[in-house]
Design a protein around this motif. Structure first.
Motif, PDB file in Angstrom:
ATOM      1  N   GLY A 136      -2.233  10.022  -8.619  1.00  0.00           N
ATOM      2  CA  GLY A 136      -2.504   9.229  -9.813  1.00  0.00           C
ATOM      3  C   GLY A 136      -1.451   8.202 -10.148  1.00  0.00           C
ATOM      4  O   GLY A 136      -1.161   7.980 -11.327  1.00  0.00           O
ATOM      5  N   ILE A 137      -0.846   7.554  -9.138  1.00  0.00           N
ATOM      6  CA  ILE A 137       0.132   6.517  -9.433  1.00  0.00           C
ATOM      7  C   ILE A 137      -0.574   5.367 -10.153  1.00  0.00           C
ATOM      8  O   ILE A 137      -1.546   4.801  -9.681  1.00  0.00           O
ATOM      9  CB  ILE A 137       0.829   6.019  -8.141  1.00  0.00           C
ATOM     10  CG1 ILE A 137       1.872   4.962  -8.474  1.00  0.00           C
ATOM     11  CG2 ILE A 137      -0.156   5.520  -7.112  1.00  0.00           C
ATOM     12  CD1 ILE A 137       2.740   4.562  -7.293  1.00  0.00           C
ATOM     13  N   SER A 138      -0.112   5.066 -11.345  1.00  0.00           N
ATOM     14  CA  SER A 138      -0.707   3.991 -12.145  1.00  0.00           C
ATOM     15  C   SER A 138       0.173   3.744 -13.353  1.00  0.00           C
ATOM     16  O   SER A 138       1.154   4.446 -13.592  1.00  0.00           O
ATOM     17  CB  SER A 138      -2.123   4.368 -12.603  1.00  0.00           C
ATOM     18  OG  SER A 138      -2.065   5.381 -13.589  1.00  0.00           O
ATOM     19  N   MET A 153       0.837  -1.194   0.000  1.00  0.00           N
ATOM     20  CA  MET A 153       0.000   0.000   0.000  1.00  0.00           C
ATOM     21  C   MET A 153       0.876   1.250   0.000  1.00  0.00           C
ATOM     22  O   MET A 153       1.639   1.482   0.937  1.00  0.00           O
ATOM     23  CB  MET A 153      -0.908   0.008   1.232  1.00  0.00           C
ATOM     24  CG  MET A 153      -1.914  -1.134   1.250  1.00  0.00           C
ATOM     25  SD  MET A 153      -3.039  -1.075  -0.172  1.00  0.00           S
ATOM     26  CE  MET A 153      -3.955   0.415   0.219  1.00  0.00           C
ATOM     27  N   PHE A 154       0.768   2.021  -1.060  1.00  0.00           N
ATOM     28  CA  PHE A 154       1.477   3.285  -1.119  1.00  0.00           C
ATOM     29  C   PHE A 154       0.689   4.347  -0.357  1.00  0.00           C
ATOM     30  O   PHE A 154      -0.488   4.172  -0.042  1.00  0.00           O
ATOM     31  CB  PHE A 154       1.689   3.708  -2.576  1.00  0.00           C
ATOM     32  CG  PHE A 154       2.645   2.812  -3.318  1.00  0.00           C
ATOM     33  CD1 PHE A 154       4.010   3.047  -3.272  1.00  0.00           C
ATOM     34  CD2 PHE A 154       2.177   1.723  -4.041  1.00  0.00           C
ATOM     35  CE1 PHE A 154       4.890   2.220  -3.943  1.00  0.00           C
ATOM     36  CE2 PHE A 154       3.050   0.888  -4.712  1.00  0.00           C
ATOM     37  CZ  PHE A 154       4.415   1.133  -4.660  1.00  0.00           C
ATOM     38  N   SER A 155       1.335   5.452  -0.077  1.00  0.00           N
ATOM     39  CA  SER A 155       0.687   6.506   0.701  1.00  0.00           C
ATOM     40  C   SER A 155      -0.490   7.098  -0.063  1.00  0.00           C
ATOM     41  O   SER A 155      -0.532   7.082  -1.299  1.00  0.00           O
ATOM     42  CB  SER A 155       1.694   7.615   1.031  1.00  0.00           C
ATOM     43  OG  SER A 155       2.054   8.327  -0.136  1.00  0.00           O
ATOM     44  N   ASP A 156      -1.431   7.637   0.693  1.00  0.00           N
ATOM     45  CA  ASP A 156      -2.594   8.277   0.073  1.00  0.00           C
ATOM     46  C   ASP A 156      -2.164   9.425  -0.831  1.00  0.00           C
ATOM     47  O   ASP A 156      -2.760   9.661  -1.882  1.00  0.00           O
ATOM     48  CB  ASP A 156      -3.547   8.805   1.148  1.00  0.00           C
ATOM     49  CG  ASP A 156      -4.284   7.680   1.860  1.00  0.00           C
ATOM     50  OD1 ASP A 156      -4.288   6.551   1.331  1.00  0.00           O
ATOM     51  OD2 ASP A 156      -4.848   7.936   2.939  1.00  0.00           O
ATOM     52  N   ARG A 157      -1.126  10.155  -0.410  1.00  0.00           N
ATOM     53  CA  ARG A 157      -0.734  11.318  -1.208  1.00  0.00           C
ATOM     54  C   ARG A 157      -0.271  10.898  -2.603  1.00  0.00           C
ATOM     55  O   ARG A 157      -0.557  11.577  -3.587  1.00  0.00           O
ATOM     56  CB  ARG A 157       0.346  12.133  -0.487  1.00  0.00           C
ATOM     57  CG  ARG A 157       1.671  11.446  -0.293  1.00  0.00           C
ATOM     58  CD  ARG A 157       2.709  12.393   0.309  1.00  0.00           C
ATOM     59  NE  ARG A 157       2.390  12.743   1.678  1.00  0.00           N
ATOM     60  CZ  ARG A 157       2.796  12.046   2.740  1.00  0.00           C
ATOM     61  NH1 ARG A 157       3.506  10.942   2.570  1.00  0.00           N
ATOM     62  NH2 ARG A 157       2.494  12.437   3.948  1.00  0.00           N
ATOM     63  N   ILE A 158       0.421   9.756  -2.690  1.00  0.00           N
ATOM     64  CA  ILE A 158       0.873   9.291  -4.003  1.00  0.00           C
ATOM     65  C   ILE A 158      -0.302   8.741  -4.810  1.00  0.00           C
ATOM     66  O   ILE A 158      -0.425   8.997  -6.013  1.00  0.00           O
ATOM     67  CB  ILE A 158       1.978   8.226  -3.843  1.00  0.00           C
ATOM     68  CG1 ILE A 158       3.258   8.874  -3.305  1.00  0.00           C
ATOM     69  CG2 ILE A 158       2.258   7.534  -5.169  1.00  0.00           C
ATOM     70  CD1 ILE A 158       3.855   9.919  -4.233  1.00  0.00           C
ATOM     71  N   ARG A 159      -1.189   8.013  -4.149  1.00  0.00           N
ATOM     72  CA  ARG A 159      -2.365   7.500  -4.862  1.00  0.00           C
ATOM     73  C   ARG A 159      -3.230   8.647  -5.372  1.00  0.00           C
ATOM     74  O   ARG A 159      -3.772   8.597  -6.475  1.00  0.00           O
ATOM     75  CB  ARG A 159      -3.178   6.577  -3.955  1.00  0.00           C
ATOM     76  CG  ARG A 159      -2.502   5.240  -3.675  1.00  0.00           C
ATOM     77  CD  ARG A 159      -3.532   4.157  -3.387  1.00  0.00           C
ATOM     78  NE  ARG A 159      -4.446   4.540  -2.324  1.00  0.00           N
ATOM     79  CZ  ARG A 159      -4.198   4.354  -1.027  1.00  0.00           C
ATOM     80  NH1 ARG A 159      -3.052   3.803  -0.651  1.00  0.00           N
ATOM     81  NH2 ARG A 159      -5.067   4.708  -0.114  1.00  0.00           N
ATOM     82  N   ASN A 160      -3.343   9.704  -4.574  1.00  0.00           N
ATOM     83  CA  ASN A 160      -4.146  10.853  -4.989  1.00  0.00           C
ATOM     84  C   ASN A 160      -3.549  11.563  -6.202  1.00  0.00           C
ATOM     85  O   ASN A 160      -4.259  12.219  -6.964  1.00  0.00           O
ATOM     86  CB  ASN A 160      -4.288  11.849  -3.840  1.00  0.00           C
ATOM     87  CG  ASN A 160      -5.155  11.317  -2.716  1.00  0.00           C
ATOM     88  OD1 ASN A 160      -5.919  10.368  -2.911  1.00  0.00           O
ATOM     89  ND2 ASN A 160      -5.033  11.907  -1.541  1.00  0.00           N
TER      90      ASN A 160
END
Length: 404
Positions: free
Chosen positions: A18-20, A9-16
């Motif tokens: 758009g890590i993809s 699980m990556f941090s929320d800030r990175i997911r927000n």
């Protein structure tokens, strides 16, 4: 029995952010053409070192050969002689800046991050201009800070986007800590003039909301008229941070040196400088070679900037002449900064769709205004004015061809 490992699980800030594995369509088209070795005319080239505008290599080599930077003796605020050289350089603009009020950073992006760390708690709010620089959402998300846009106001008569304090006042809330201004702005060329600053500084002093002015394009104004007149605010009462650096000033983005000028009442300034020094001391990110070299590099500023200004002038004049005969296009350059704008009239496509179409059919790469926060009602394309002249003129001809 070993339980099955969960996906990391990556941090929320990175997911927000758009890590993809996905990429936008414009980037996909560009990458595909590069893979197929199809030449693309890049109208977003903004790195001076890649378009024939690099700082004289012999001057860099001469200073890198010296041994005075081989010892490491860091200062969290930046080496005193470096801050003194920066202070002295401002005297050509009739500005007296105390070297003790400067904090050196490795980039203006890092300067923003230091200021955010200094002043904002998670979920506090900063206001950013729209249209504006698309990096701000990334910087804010990485610091867990909320963003809210305030609109620049467009003048149909002058074809300029202007800052409006009234627009800012409409957007502030109890969580607002900072208002960001970029003058000259990227990409609109908007500027804060001398007559604008009094009401902004009075408001900042009254509310305690900090103003952060990014003036990295300050040396690239008034190419054709004196109307832009970017102005440097000086105050001993309102809380203000001014950012600049050598990426644009000396065409040296690879050398990684910027700075923060801290202003305000004595109590605020003392605490702000102390806090920034703690943050800077935790990273010590500014390298010693560029700090020790800077006093030798700054005297070359006029020569470097004149080359860039001449490039911008020639590209602007070509664009004005070439696009003037095309009724569907409105060319805009606000006489400040490195960017121009092409507005498409009566369009059924969005600016992003136009950018994709132009790249697919004409092999010309430019940015859609959507990425910079232009209103959906405006179909705008962004172009860099420091692109090599041969590239710029060839790309402009292809753009003209698609709209004629």
């Amino acid at each position: 029995m070993v339980s099955k490992r969960k996906d990391f699980m990556f941090s929320d800030r990175i997911r927000n952010l758009g890590i993809s594995d996905e990429e936008n369509e414009l980037t996909r088209i560009k990458r595909e053409k590069e893979t197929q070795s199809i030449p693309v005319l890049d109208l977003m080239a903004s790195n001076p070192t890649l378009v024939g505008l690099e700082f004289p290599i012999n001057i860099l080599s001469h200073n890198l050969d010296k041994s005075f930077w081989s010892k490491y003796n860091p200062d969290p605020k930046g080496l005193p002689q470096t801050r003194e050289a920066i202070s002295s350089s401002y005297r050509t603009r009739n500005l007296e800046i105390n070297p003790e009020d400067l904090i050196l950073t490795a980039s203006t992006s890092e300067a923003y991050s230091f200021i955010f760390k200094l002043l904002a708690n998670p979920n506090d709010e900063i206001l950013i201009p729209a249209p504006g620089y698309p990096l701000f959402p990334f910087l804010a998300e990485l610091e867990n800070i909320s963003l809210k846009e305030y609109s620049l106001t467009f003048s149909p008569e002058s074809k300029e986007w202007n800052y409006s304090l009234e627009e800012v006042k409409r957007q502030i809330s109890s969580r607002t800590k900072l208002v960001l201004l970029v003058s000259p702005a990227n990409p609109t060329g908007s500027v804060m003039r001398k007559e604008d600053w009094k009401e902004w500084l009075d408001w900042s002093e009254k509310t305690g909301i900090v103003l952060v002015l990014d003036e990295v394009f300050a040396d690239y104004t008034n190419l054709f008229t004196d109307k832009s007149s970017h102005f440097y605010p000086v105050t001993d009462s309102a809380p203000v941070f001014v950012l600049n650096g050598i990426s644009k000033m000396l065409a040296l983005p690879q050398m990684k040196l910027s700075w923060i000028h801290v202003q305000g009442n004595p109590s605020f300034k003392k605490q702000a400088l102390s806090g920034l020094e703690i943050i800077s001391d935790s990273f010590l990110s500014v390298n010693s070679p560029i700090q020790t070299m800077l006093p030798e590099l700054l005297p070359w500023k006029s020569m470097v900037q004149n080359r860039i200004l001449n490039r911008i002038k020639r590209n602007v004049m070509f664009a004005q002449e070439r696009f003037a005969e095309i009724s569907r296009l409105t060319w805009t350059y606000s006489d400040a900064g490195w960017y121009g704008m092409i507005q498409i009239q009566n369009s059924d496509l969005s600016s992003e769709e136009w950018a994709e179409k132009i790249l697919s059919e004409k092999n010309v790469y430019l940015h859609p205004g959507d990425w910079y926060g232009f209103p959906e009602t405006e179909t705008v394309l962004i172009v860099s004015l420091i692109a090599e002249e041969e590239t710029f003129s060839a790309a402009a001809e292809k753009l003209a061809d698609i709209f004629l």
